[in-house]
Design a protein around this motif. Structure first.
Motif, mmCIF file in Angstrom:
data_model
loop_
_atom_site.group_PDB
_atom_site.id
_atom_site.type_symbol
_atom_site.label_atom_id
_atom_site.label_comp_id
_atom_site.label_asym_id
_atom_site.label_seq_id
_atom_site.Cartn_x
_atom_site.Cartn_y
_atom_site.Cartn_z
ATOM 1 N N UNK A 311 0.553 -19.971 -15.084
ATOM 2 C CA UNK A 311 -0.292 -20.753 -15.982
ATOM 3 C C UNK A 311 -1.422 -21.452 -15.227
ATOM 4 N N UNK A 312 -1.090 -21.968 -14.047
ATOM 5 C CA UNK A 312 -2.113 -22.635 -13.237
ATOM 6 C C UNK A 312 -3.134 -21.640 -12.697
ATOM 7 N N UNK A 313 -2.719 -20.399 -12.469
ATOM 8 C CA UNK A 313 -3.608 -19.400 -11.886
ATOM 9 C C UNK A 313 -4.764 -19.052 -12.813
ATOM 10 N N UNK A 314 -4.497 -19.017 -14.119
ATOM 11 C CA UNK A 314 -5.587 -18.674 -15.035
ATOM 12 C C UNK A 314 -6.054 -19.873 -15.862
ATOM 13 N N UNK A 315 -5.331 -20.989 -15.791
ATOM 14 C CA UNK A 315 -5.606 -22.100 -16.689
ATOM 15 C C UNK A 315 -6.806 -22.938 -16.319
ATOM 16 N N UNK A 316 -7.350 -22.764 -15.127
ATOM 17 C CA UNK A 316 -8.514 -23.549 -14.715
ATOM 18 C C UNK A 316 -9.575 -22.627 -14.136
ATOM 19 N N UNK A 317 -10.790 -23.072 -14.161
ATOM 20 C CA UNK A 317 -11.874 -22.325 -13.515
ATOM 21 C C UNK A 317 -12.333 -21.121 -14.318
ATOM 22 N N UNK A 319 -11.259 -18.049 -14.514
ATOM 23 C CA UNK A 319 -10.313 -17.004 -14.919
ATOM 24 C C UNK A 319 -9.532 -17.372 -16.177
ATOM 25 N N UNK A 320 -10.030 -18.288 -16.964
ATOM 26 C CA UNK A 320 -9.283 -18.777 -18.116
ATOM 27 C C UNK A 320 -8.955 -17.673 -19.124
ATOM 28 N N UNK A 321 -9.770 -16.659 -19.196
ATOM 29 C CA UNK A 321 -9.589 -15.578 -20.176
ATOM 30 C C UNK A 321 -8.558 -14.543 -19.733
ATOM 31 N N UNK A 322 -8.145 -14.537 -18.458
ATOM 32 C CA UNK A 322 -7.340 -13.441 -17.894
ATOM 33 C C UNK A 322 -5.850 -13.724 -17.953
ATOM 34 N N UNK A 323 -5.388 -14.342 -19.030
ATOM 35 C CA UNK A 323 -3.958 -14.669 -19.121
ATOM 36 C C UNK A 323 -3.084 -13.425 -19.271
ATOM 37 N N UNK A 324 -3.581 -12.392 -19.967
ATOM 38 C CA UNK A 324 -2.771 -11.180 -20.175
ATOM 39 C C UNK A 324 -2.451 -10.506 -18.851
ATOM 40 N N UNK A 325 -3.416 -10.438 -17.958
ATOM 41 C CA UNK A 325 -3.190 -9.801 -16.664
ATOM 42 C C UNK A 325 -2.208 -10.601 -15.806
ATOM 43 N N UNK A 326 -2.324 -11.923 -15.853
ATOM 44 C CA UNK A 326 -1.418 -12.763 -15.071
ATOM 45 C C UNK A 326 0.019 -12.607 -15.569
ATOM 46 N N UNK A 327 0.203 -12.653 -16.882
ATOM 47 C CA UNK A 327 1.550 -12.506 -17.432
ATOM 48 C C UNK A 327 2.095 -11.096 -17.224
ATOM 49 N N UNK A 328 1.234 -10.098 -17.223
ATOM 50 C CA UNK A 328 1.682 -8.734 -16.928
ATOM 51 C C UNK A 328 2.181 -8.636 -15.498
ATOM 52 N N UNK A 329 1.480 -9.270 -14.580
ATOM 53 C CA UNK A 329 1.896 -9.281 -13.175
ATOM 54 C C UNK A 329 3.232 -9.997 -13.008
ATOM 55 N N UNK A 330 3.403 -11.134 -13.677
ATOM 56 C CA UNK A 330 4.664 -11.868 -13.600
ATOM 57 C C UNK A 330 5.790 -11.061 -14.247
ATOM 58 N N UNK A 331 5.487 -10.410 -15.373
ATOM 59 C CA UNK A 331 6.496 -9.570 -16.023
ATOM 60 C C UNK A 331 6.934 -8.434 -15.111
#
Length: 357
Positions: A311-317, A319-331
């Motif tokens: 959440x912190x990785x995409x939640x600031x700055x 990259x705010x729009x790239x939540x799908x990619x971050x969650x895909x990586x975590x998944x």
């Protein structure tokens, strides 16, 4: 004269019988295949062919692209994997994760399946992990538990939960089978009370409420209170799994052991528990998988595990729009660990011939 069995159908004939036995079945099969191909192509196009991988291009390139923005992973992977851990010391967190994985892998190798070897492996692995993460010795700078995060914290909570909860579950299972009613009923009440509560409420109670009821010297760090609560929750469920495995052991086994003059603890350790754990193996592996995924719930009490780090990785700055990619990586990280656990469970089932008599 013995009749010969008909030859087994070939692969094409088997496919025809399964999916094209009638015109309607053939139509449904073709439509399903077309839908799978369409969805698969769109996923591949989004994930690979139209994706952006180079972080040097910045977030603007991702806005122009039609596919995934994997640049966010390349740019923010340290936050995802290490969370709040000091940047200059993140190599320690990485080595600590390697130590936990190596400890787990060695424990899964049959050559190390003796009490002393398993104890030595886990003692060495947990010691290396704790020294690397916390420091304060061997020239390593001190890093408090409040700064732990990411994958290392997730693994630590999972391993500690299982390490405490699994032996406790065996104790609870044996107490619930006690011939003394006040022991068995009290233990059953404790197990049912813990199982009736959501894990979130137990974590919140141990993290926030419990310190008000304990003296200061007994409170300990919040992380360890959360681990104790998680281990208690794990033990309550696993105790019922172990008890079910014990009930699957034939009564004649215990009677034969008593006829041989074995003591109670010899009967339990040499006869009852090995067979019970063999019976309970599939459910036990499932419980480990569930416990690994439930580590994500510690975010509600303020810990920066891997999902909170994501959440912190995409939640600031930018990259705010790239939540799908971050969650895909975590998944994908969760999938690797969970799939490994399930495959190892399948290996154990084959080795022990679980389900065969």
């Amino acid at each position: 004269m013995t009749d010969l069995a008909p030859p087994a159908p070939g692969m094409l004939e088997d496919l025809r019988r399964r999916f094209f036995a009638s015109p309607l079945q053939a139509l449904v099969s073709l439509l399903s295949l077309g839908l799978i191909a369409l969805v698969g192509w769109k996923l591949l196009n989004w994930a690979l062919f139209s994706a952006v991988f180079d972080p040097s291009q910045g977030a603007e390139a991702c806005h122009r692209a039609a596919g995934a923005c994997w640049s966010v992973i390349a740019a923010r992977w340290r936050i995802i994997l290490f969370g709040l851990y000091p940047y200059e010391e993140q190599w320690r967190s990485a080595l600590a994760c390697v130590a936990v994985v190596a400890m787990t892998v060695l424990s899964c190798i049959p050559a190390f399946w003796t009490g002393r070897r398993i104890a030595a492996i886990w003692l060495a692995g947990t010691t290396v992990f704790y020294v690397l993460m916390k420091g304060g010795v061997l020239g390593l700078s001190y890093v408090g538990e409040e700064s732990w995060g990411g994958l290392a914290l997730t693994l630590f909570i999972f391993v500690a939960t299982c390490l405490i909860g699994f032996p406790l579950s065996i104790v609870l299972a044996l107490l619930r089978r006690s011939e003394l009613p006040w022991i068995s009923r009290t233990t059953g009440l404790i197990i049912d009370a813990v199982r009736s509560l959501p894990l979130i409420s137990i974590l919140f109670t141990f993290a926030i409420v419990l310190p008000f009821a304990l003296p200061h010297w007994l409170q300990g760090d919040k992380l360890y209170r959360v681990i104790v609560g998680s281990a208690l929750f794990f033990a309550a469920y696993q105790a019922e799994i172990v008890r079910g495995g014990m009930q699957g052991v034939a009564h004649g086994q215990g009677e034969a052991a008593m006829a041989l003059g074995l003591s109670y603890w010899q009967r339990v350790s040499r006869i009852l528990l090995p067979q019970a754990m063999r019976n309970a193996l599939p459910a036990t592996i499932n419980q480990f998988v569930i416990s690994f995924k439930e580590t994500s719930l510690v975010v509600i009490v303020g810990f920066f595990e891997i999902i909170a780090s994501g959440n912190a990785a995409y939640g600031t700055g930018e990259w705010r729009f790239a939540y799908a990619e971050v969650y895909t990586f975590i998944a994908f990280i969760y999938f690797v660990f969970v799939f490994s656990l399930s495959r190892y469970g399948a290996f154990l089932e084959r080795r022990m011939s679980v389900g065969e008599r």
